[in-house]
Motif scaffolding. Structure first.
Motif, PDB file in Angstrom:
ATOM      1  N   SER A  23      56.453  96.772  55.978  1.00  0.00           N
ATOM      2  CA  SER A  23      57.593  97.360  55.184  1.00  0.00           C
ATOM      3  C   SER A  23      57.528  97.443  53.553  1.00  0.00           C
ATOM      4  O   SER A  23      57.798  98.544  53.079  1.00  0.00           O
ATOM      5  CB  SER A  23      58.919  96.549  55.830  1.00  0.00           C
ATOM      6  OG  SER A  23      60.048  97.577  55.006  1.00  0.00           O
TER       7      SER A  23
ATOM      8  N   ARG B 267      60.167 107.065  61.290  1.00  0.00           N
ATOM      9  CA  ARG B 267      60.575 105.537  61.795  1.00  0.00           C
ATOM     10  C   ARG B 267      61.910 105.948  62.465  1.00  0.00           C
ATOM     11  O   ARG B 267      62.395 104.964  62.978  1.00  0.00           O
ATOM     12  CB  ARG B 267      60.588 104.604  60.715  1.00  0.00           C
ATOM     13  CG  ARG B 267      59.405 104.447  60.108  1.00  0.00           C
ATOM     14  CD  ARG B 267      59.530 103.164  58.906  1.00  0.00           C
ATOM     15  NE  ARG B 267      60.001 102.140  59.484  1.00  0.00           N
ATOM     16  CZ  ARG B 267      59.174 101.196  60.273  1.00  0.00           C
ATOM     17  NH1 ARG B 267      58.053 101.332  60.703  1.00  0.00           N
ATOM     18  NH2 ARG B 267      59.965 100.161  60.842  1.00  0.00           N
TER      19      ARG B 267
ATOM     20  N   GLY C 236      63.573 101.645  55.245  1.00  0.00           N
ATOM     21  CA  GLY C 236      63.254 100.165  54.889  1.00  0.00           C
ATOM     22  C   GLY C 236      64.704  99.209  54.940  1.00  0.00           C
ATOM     23  O   GLY C 236      64.517  98.272  54.200  1.00  0.00           O
TER      24      GLY C 236
END
Length: 419
Positions: free
Chosen positions: A26, A46, A364
């Motif tokens: 990440s 994602r 993230g």
């Protein structure tokens, strides 16, 4: 002729330096992101399609959003020369308090759907950066929990006036009790805009499982793991009202909202009152006469009325008419620190990011939001240095030229043209 020779090992040694590998995937992804668009690319990879499209999309043909972004791309900067910009000051004052940067986080709904940390990530990142965070009525974290996540920073609350007025009044009082210093009275949502991507995706809360969503989830197991192992999604500020998501949305958007509602909220809330969703000069002047503290020029990120005015185009006229009487701020379409600098130069007191922050969140979590803020901060500082303007206060209209692709057609000129 150039003399050639075999390289010596000692000459090669300085060239053979490899970057230390970061085993945290990440952190590796986020450090490689250099723009908000890079974060968007990571987020799309994602995040399930329905959640990503809810963030990324706009109303109907999405013309308002694309035009807003094009307006910023059509900016020409006019730099000065030979000024000391070894240090630049990006701090400013807005709505009675400080901000370390000339932008804050805009209110966004369903935020934990994008990534499980949701508003907690946004509020804590904003607090760390010294910028304001705005919680939406349709947020998925309560007023009190946002305050706990950002105890010493500036928290603002965006209010929808609902059909059951007592709900709105209660939220206003809760925000005041939690120390929120500014309330955004939102005026551009008498009904929900037609978000066609959401309809095509069958968007719902909680996300409904279908063959399409299951197939889309296969390469994104981390999202589903987070979703299934954290508390259920709900409108945290409205959890006491009960009802389905559709019923809550129906309560949140009331076509009967009027100036009397604005007066009542003014009486209930002791802090700054800002009207969000202003889209013409006449309304801005009326609000200035009514004594509100500020306005947000906004077409709701293109998510309400498609083909609505572009806030950035409205900005110079609105500032000229009411800029001495109230603070004029701006959102919609900001994807680069240069967009923020251009807005400030044309008179905006402050700006807001919505999608840009959410792309970081989806990419993230909290570190992704930190990265989004860092990217915009670096772009603002670099743009100011290249313009040779050492502080926000010294940005002026002379530093920006708005290049127009879309110009209103003059009806009289058309009449006078030969047939």
């Amino acid at each position: 002729m150039v003399k050639r020779q075999l390289p010596k090992p000692r000459d090669l040694a300085p060239l053979m330096q490899f970057k230390k590998f970061d085993f945290n995937a990440s952190r590796r992804r986020l450090s490689a992101a250099l723009t908000i668009e890079d974060l968007r690319t990571i987020a799309k990879r994602r995040t399930p399609k329905a959640a990503f499209d809810y963030t990324d999309g706009a109303a109907e043909g999405e013309l308002s959003l694309s035009r807003a972004r094009q307006a910023f791309e059509d900016v020409e900067f006019n730099p000065s020369i030979l000024r000391d910009v070894s240090q630049v000051d990006t701090s400013t004052e807005v709505f009675g308090g400080p901000s370390a940067l000339p932008f804050g986080i805009a209110p966004t709904g369903f935020t934990r759907l994008m990534q499980t940390e949701g508003e907690i990530a946004g509020a804590s990142a904003a607090g760390a950066a010294g910028i304001p965070f705005t919680l939406s009525t349709l947020g998925t974290t309560s007023i009190e929990d946002v305050k706990a996540a950002n105890p010493h920073g500036r928290n603002w609350f965006q209010l929808y006036v609902m059909k059951e007025r007592e709900i709105s009044y209660g939220l206003t009082e809760r925000a005041a009790a939690a120390g929120f210093d500014t309330i955004f009275f939102t005026v551009d949502t008498p009904v929900a805009g037609a978000r066609l991507r959401d309809k095509r995706n069958g968007f719902s809360i909680p996300p409904a499982l279908s063959l399409g969503t299951i197939i889309n989830a296969i390469p994104r197991p981390w999202w589903w793991m987070d979703f299934l192992t954290t508390p259920p999604l709900e409108f945290a500020s409205l959890s006491s009202t009960g009802g389905t998501v559709g019923e809550l949305l129906d309560k949140a958007m009331d076509p009967s909202i009027n100036f009397e509602d604005l007066k009542i909220i003014r009486e209930l809330f002791p802090g700054k009152l800002v009207v969000k969703g202003v889209q013409n000069v006449e309304d801005a002047k009326k609000l200035a006469d009514l004594g509100v503290d500020g306005i947000v020029l906004s077409n709701h990120g293109g998510r309400q009325l498609d083909r609505a005015p572009v806030p950035f185009y409205l900005l110079p006229d609105v500032v000229r008419e009411v800029g001495q009487d109230l603070e004029v701020t701006l959102d919609t379409g900001i994807m680069n620190g240069a967009d923020i600098v251009a807005s400030l130069a044309l008179g905006a007191k402050f700006t807001f990011i919505g999608r840009a922050y959410l792309y970081g969140l989806m990419a993230g979590g909290r570190p992704g939001v930190d990265r989004a803020i860092e990217i915009l901060k670096d772009q603002i500082e670099r743009t100011m240095k290249l313009l040779e303007v050492p502080s926000i206060e010294e940005l002026e209209p002379k530093h920006v030229t708005q290049l127009h692709r879309l110009m209103p057609r003059n009806s009289q000129t058309l009449v006078d043209q030969p047939q």
